[in-house]
Design an enzyme around this catalytic site. Structure first.
Site, PDB file in Angstrom:
ATOM      1  N   VAL A  98       0.831  -8.381   6.740  1.00  0.00           N
ATOM      2  CA  VAL A  98       2.292  -8.250   6.825  1.00  0.00           C
ATOM      3  C   VAL A  98       2.987  -9.198   5.852  1.00  0.00           C
ATOM      4  CG1 VAL A  98       4.292  -8.632   8.341  1.00  0.00           C
ATOM      5  CG2 VAL A  98       2.296  -7.391   9.186  1.00  0.00           C
ATOM      6  N   THR A 116       4.512  -9.714  15.713  1.00  0.00           N
ATOM      7  CA  THR A 116       4.786  -8.974  16.945  1.00  0.00           C
ATOM      8  C   THR A 116       4.625  -9.915  18.134  1.00  0.00           C
ATOM      9  OG1 THR A 116       3.934  -6.982  15.908  1.00  0.00           O
ATOM     10  CG2 THR A 116       4.128  -6.953  18.307  1.00  0.00           C
ATOM     11  N   CYS A 140      -3.411  -3.944  15.778  1.00  0.00           N
ATOM     12  CA  CYS A 140      -2.117  -3.839  16.464  1.00  0.00           C
ATOM     13  C   CYS A 140      -2.165  -3.077  17.775  1.00  0.00           C
ATOM     14  CB  CYS A 140      -1.100  -3.192  15.529  1.00  0.00           C
ATOM     15  SG  CYS A 140      -0.640  -4.275  14.180  1.00  0.00           S
ATOM     16  N   ARG A 199     -10.659  -5.225  12.428  1.00  0.00           N
ATOM     17  CA  ARG A 199     -10.291  -5.749  13.739  1.00  0.00           C
ATOM     18  C   ARG A 199     -10.237  -4.611  14.773  1.00  0.00           C
ATOM     19  NH1 ARG A 199      -5.279  -9.583  11.870  1.00  0.00           N
ATOM     20  NH2 ARG A 199      -5.005  -7.877  10.414  1.00  0.00           N
TER      21      ARG A 199
HETATM   22  N1  NAD Z   1      -1.425  -5.701  10.289  1.00  0.00           N
HETATM   23  C1  NAD Z   1      -0.537  -4.800  10.647  1.00  0.00           C
HETATM   24  O1  NAD Z   1      -0.702  -3.595  10.394  1.00  0.00           O
HETATM   25  C2  NAD Z   1       0.724  -5.201  11.365  1.00  0.00           C
HETATM   26  C3  NAD Z   1       1.797  -4.287  11.442  1.00  0.00           C
HETATM   27  C4  NAD Z   1       2.952  -4.689  12.105  1.00  0.00           C
HETATM   28  C5  NAD Z   1       3.030  -5.934  12.702  1.00  0.00           C
HETATM   29  N2  NAD Z   1       1.955  -6.788  12.624  1.00  0.00           N
HETATM   30  C6  NAD Z   1       2.082  -8.107  13.241  1.00  0.00           C
HETATM   31  O2  NAD Z   1       2.328  -9.060  12.201  1.00  0.00           O
HETATM   32  C7  NAD Z   1       1.688 -10.298  12.500  1.00  0.00           C
HETATM   33  C8  NAD Z   1       0.741 -10.682  11.374  1.00  0.00           C
HETATM   34  O3  NAD Z   1      -0.273  -9.699  11.305  1.00  0.00           O
HETATM   35  P1  NAD Z   1      -1.295  -9.651  10.067  1.00  0.00           P
HETATM   36  O4  NAD Z   1      -2.150  -8.451  10.285  1.00  0.00           O
HETATM   37  O5  NAD Z   1      -0.529  -9.798   8.796  1.00  0.00           O
HETATM   38  O6  NAD Z   1      -2.130 -10.981  10.359  1.00  0.00           O
HETATM   39  P2  NAD Z   1      -3.229 -11.681   9.433  1.00  0.00           P
HETATM   40  O7  NAD Z   1      -4.201 -12.261  10.367  1.00  0.00           O
HETATM   41  O8  NAD Z   1      -3.681 -10.739   8.375  1.00  0.00           O
HETATM   42  O9  NAD Z   1      -2.408 -12.854   8.697  1.00  0.00           O
HETATM   43  C9  NAD Z   1      -1.891 -13.969   9.359  1.00  0.00           C
HETATM   44  C10 NAD Z   1      -1.800 -15.119   8.350  1.00  0.00           C
HETATM   45  O10 NAD Z   1      -1.084 -16.195   8.946  1.00  0.00           O
HETATM   46  C11 NAD Z   1      -1.689 -17.416   8.532  1.00  0.00           C
HETATM   47  N3  NAD Z   1      -1.287 -18.480   9.456  1.00  0.00           N
HETATM   48  C12 NAD Z   1      -1.711 -18.722  10.722  1.00  0.00           C
HETATM   49  N4  NAD Z   1      -1.077 -19.780  11.235  1.00  0.00           N
HETATM   50  C13 NAD Z   1      -0.219 -20.221  10.287  1.00  0.00           C
HETATM   51  C14 NAD Z   1       0.735 -21.271  10.210  1.00  0.00           C
HETATM   52  N5  NAD Z   1       0.938 -22.089  11.253  1.00  0.00           N
HETATM   53  N6  NAD Z   1       1.428 -21.445   9.074  1.00  0.00           N
HETATM   54  C15 NAD Z   1       1.238 -20.633   8.030  1.00  0.00           C
HETATM   55  N7  NAD Z   1       0.351 -19.600   8.034  1.00  0.00           N
HETATM   56  C16 NAD Z   1      -0.356 -19.391   9.148  1.00  0.00           C
HETATM   57  C17 NAD Z   1      -3.171 -17.098   8.527  1.00  0.00           C
HETATM   58  O11 NAD Z   1      -3.909 -18.031   7.763  1.00  0.00           O
HETATM   59  C18 NAD Z   1      -3.163 -15.678   7.932  1.00  0.00           C
HETATM   60  O12 NAD Z   1      -3.244 -15.723   6.519  1.00  0.00           O
HETATM   61  C19 NAD Z   1       0.994 -10.094  13.859  1.00  0.00           C
HETATM   62  O13 NAD Z   1       1.855 -10.529  14.873  1.00  0.00           O
HETATM   63  C20 NAD Z   1       0.820  -8.594  13.932  1.00  0.00           C
HETATM   64  O14 NAD Z   1       0.771  -8.118  15.250  1.00  0.00           O
HETATM   65  C21 NAD Z   1       0.820  -6.457  11.964  1.00  0.00           C
END
Ligand code: NAD
Length: 398
Positions: free
Chosen positions: A16, A122, A259, A326
């Site tokens: 995201v 989310t 998700c 995942r």
């Molecule tokens: N992947 C999807 O398709 C999708 C779609 C919509 C919403 N979301 C939501 O968006 C959010 C992120 O999902 P994602 O798939 O991008 O996750 P991800 O695991 O790919 O990325 C998360 C990133 O955050 C970083 N991180 C963790 N703690 C941190 C901190 N304290 N400071 C800075 N960086 C930090 C991690 O190192 C990682 O690079 C989740 O809540 C997910 O539910 C995901």
């Protein structure tokens, strides 16, 4: 779309965060990205993209001059007012969302009247209110807070960012909400501007509804098998009804990914924590679990047992066009097949590196044809297009 626009910060450079950063850079913003993963930040600085997402590498390269990557939150605070939070919110053992990464961001951000957190992660309904309470207790109530849930789909995330079905902005009607609306305005998407709790619930309810649609068509498929109807024809006939629509009506092996499973669980737990038993979602989750295991029962029935049988898995990622493993159905499938004594070979054009870290006891084939060699049965796990190699898609640089 290159006119200069307000700079933004993005905290968390996963699926995201990176897409949000690249998307706003395309719209003209300077973007300051922060991640705690120093190795990831280093790779991003070198121009390497740690995930596979069609079009992302190109967009990041195109705007490399506008994109900054750091482990230091202070840089983002210095250059921007809006900090988009896109850290992970994985499930805990109880099924509730693990908000520790979100809270780490809240802890790290200093008191300020000039900045606002824009929540893309989310989170359960009520999280925004809880964060605002914590900020106030710590004398940081000058910070703005906006809920701006993300609806992109892995595999078409860049496309989804540029052409959203809607933009949802939940806020208290202050400068930060106005600024987020302004940032998204070039996309000309329908806007739902509402309160924070409603914005949070739009996200959870949308994912729960889509997951329900998948479990529903999977149950219809199971009944079709008993009644000699063809679920593909049934879904086509249903989907042409404008009230139903064709999307998320492909029967299969059950939903996975980062998700749907966690968000459905989180909404069920959220309801339970508020004293409401969400019966429908309990069934949606159970149907999904059984659907993965149904494949094993079918193989056992048709092969007369699995010991020593050669099973080929085509695709391992939780869906096509991503390397994300995942909650992929292939994890359950391969573990069950192994436990039952089958000899499993698998091929995935993109997710193999990730799969190798998660799955043991199977042979990773060189190609789809290689995986099929001497197979007693083939399971089509991920619907990768057969033309994948010629579509211009490429392996991620990791
Ligand atoms: N992947 C999807 O398709 C999708 C779609 C919509 C919403 N979301 C939501 O968006 C959010 C992120 O999902 P994602 O798939 O991008 O996750 P991800 O695991 O790919 O990325 C998360 C990133 O955050 C970083 N991180 C963790 N703690 C941190 C901190 N304290 N400071 C800075 N960086 C930090 C991690 O190192 C990682 O690079 C989740 O809540 C997910 O539910 C995901």
């Amino acid at each position: 779309m290159t006119a200069e626009r307000q700079p933004i910060g993005v905290i968390g450079t996963g699926y995201v965060g990176l897409v949000t950063a690249a998307g706003f850079a395309e719209l003209g913003s300077e973007v300051w990205c922060v991640d705690i993963d120093a190795a990831k930040v280093e790779r991003l600085r070198r121009g390497e993209v740690p995930i596979y997402e069609p079009g992302l590498e190109e967009l990041l390269a195109k705007h490399s001059g506008r994109l900054h990557f750091s482990t230091d939150l202070a840089q983002a605070l210095e250059h921007t007012r809006l900090l988009f939070v896109a850290v992970g919110t994985p499930p805990t053992y109880s099924g509730d969302a693990d908000l520790s990464a979100v809270h780490a961001v809240v802890d790290a951000i200093p008191a300020s009247d000039a900045h606002a957190l824009v929540m893309k992660s989310t989170v359960p309904c009520g999280t925004g209110a809880a964060i605002q309470r914590v900020l106030a207790e710590r004398g940081k109530d000058g910070l703005g807070y906006v809920s701006c849930p993300e609806f992109l789909k892995e595999g078409s995330a860049v496309q989804d960012f540029m052409n959203p079905d809607r933009v949802v902005v939940g806020d208290g009607g202050d400068w930060a909400g106005d600024a987020v609306v302004e940032l998204y305005s070039p996309l000309q998407a329908p806007l739902v501007r509402t309160d924070i709790a409603s914005a949070e619930m739009v996200k959870l309810a949308s994912n729960a509804f889509l997951a329900t649609k998948i479990s529903f068509i999977n149950e219809i498929a199971n009944v079709c098998e008993e009644t000699h109807a063809d679920v593909v024809e049934v879904a086509r006939g249903m989907g042409l009804d404008g009230r139903i629509g064709p999307k998320f009506l492909q029967a299969g092996i059950g939903f996975g990914g980062s998700c749907f499973p966690k968000d459905v669980d989180a909404l069920k737990q959220l309801a339970g924590n508020s004293g409401y038993h969400f019966q429908l979602l309990t069934a949606v989750i159970e149907v999904n679990e059984l659907q993965k295991r149904r494949v094993i029962a079918k193989l056992q029935k048709h092969l007369g047992g699995l010991v020593g049988k050669r099973i080929a898995l085509l695709g391992l990622a939780f869906k096509p066009n991503t390397d994300d493993m995942r909650e992929a159905s292939s994890l359950v499938l391969s573990a069950r097949l192994n436990a039952d004594g089958a000899l499993v070979s698998a091929y995935d054009p993109v997710a193999e590196d990730e799969a190798r870290t998660l799955i043991s006891g199977l042979r990773f084939a060189e190609s789809a044809m290689d995986a099929l060699t001497d197979a007693d049965a083939i399971v089509l796990v991920t619907e990768w297009p057969s033309s994948w190699r010629s579509t211009g898609a490429r392996s991620p640089s990791r």
